[in-house]
Design a protein around this motif. Structure first.
Motif, PDB file in Angstrom:
ATOM      1  N   VAL A  16     -26.095  60.345  48.209  1.00 30.02           N
ATOM      2  CA  VAL A  16     -25.396  59.110  48.585  1.00 30.02           C
ATOM      3  C   VAL A  16     -25.812  57.966  47.656  1.00 30.02           C
ATOM      4  N   PHE A  17     -27.101  57.854  47.395  1.00 30.16           N
ATOM      5  CA  PHE A  17     -27.583  56.805  46.498  1.00 30.16           C
ATOM      6  C   PHE A  17     -26.985  56.969  45.099  1.00 30.16           C
ATOM      7  N   ALA A  18     -26.980  58.196  44.588  1.00 28.17           N
ATOM      8  CA  ALA A  18     -26.466  58.438  43.238  1.00 28.17           C
ATOM      9  C   ALA A  18     -24.982  58.119  43.127  1.00 28.17           C
ATOM     10  N   ARG A  19     -24.216  58.375  44.185  1.00 25.09           N
ATOM     11  CA  ARG A  19     -22.783  58.114  44.143  1.00 25.09           C
ATOM     12  C   ARG A  19     -22.432  56.647  44.366  1.00 25.09           C
ATOM     13  N   THR A  20     -23.265  55.924  45.118  1.00 21.83           N
ATOM     14  CA  THR A  20     -22.889  54.563  45.492  1.00 21.83           C
ATOM     15  C   THR A  20     -23.640  53.478  44.730  1.00 21.83           C
ATOM     16  N   ASP A  21     -24.919  53.642  44.516  1.00 15.92           N
ATOM     17  CA  ASP A  21     -25.722  52.531  43.993  1.00 15.92           C
ATOM     18  C   ASP A  21     -26.618  52.895  42.813  1.00 15.92           C
ATOM     19  N   TRP A  22     -26.256  53.920  42.080  1.00 15.57           N
ATOM     20  CA  TRP A  22     -27.079  54.302  40.939  1.00 15.57           C
ATOM     21  C   TRP A  22     -27.156  53.142  39.952  1.00 15.57           C
ATOM     22  N   GLY A  23     -28.336  52.784  39.528  1.00 18.85           N
ATOM     23  CA  GLY A  23     -28.523  51.673  38.603  1.00 18.85           C
ATOM     24  C   GLY A  23     -28.780  50.352  39.297  1.00 18.85           C
ATOM     25  N   LEU A  24     -28.750  50.344  40.610  1.00 20.74           N
ATOM     26  CA  LEU A  24     -28.971  49.114  41.374  1.00 20.74           C
ATOM     27  C   LEU A  24     -30.380  48.592  41.106  1.00 20.74           C
ATOM     28  N   GLY A  25     -30.471  47.354  40.693  1.00 19.24           N
ATOM     29  CA  GLY A  25     -31.759  46.765  40.396  1.00 19.24           C
ATOM     30  C   GLY A  25     -32.230  47.024  38.978  1.00 19.24           C
TER      31      GLY A  25
END
Length: 72
Positions: free
Chosen positions: A55-64
């Motif tokens: 889920v993290f990789a699909r939605t917010d990868w690179g966040l921050g």
């Protein structure tokens, strides 16, 4: 909005790390389907961690990490 998402993912990561070692199952000798209960805990934890990472990789990868263009 991204700050809220960063904090949210940080909390999720901390919870996953805290649950990685089943402290409450130390000394437990019970079995289920022929395997120790603590081993089932790790199997479930790995499945949960895999889903959370997907889920993290699909939605917010690179966040921050990725630079956000500034206005003005």
């Amino acid at each position: 909005m991204s700050t809220v998402r960063i904090v949210g993912w940080a909390v999720v990561a901390l919870v996953l790390m805290a649950l990685a070692v089943p402290w409450f199952l130390w000394g437990e000798a019970g079995t289920a389907a022929g395997l120790p209960v603590w081993l089932w805990w790790h199997i479930g934890w790995m499945a949960l961690a895999s889903v959370v990472f997907a889920v993290f990789a699909r939605t917010d990868w690179g966040l921050g990490i990725e630079e956000v263009p500034r206005r003005g």
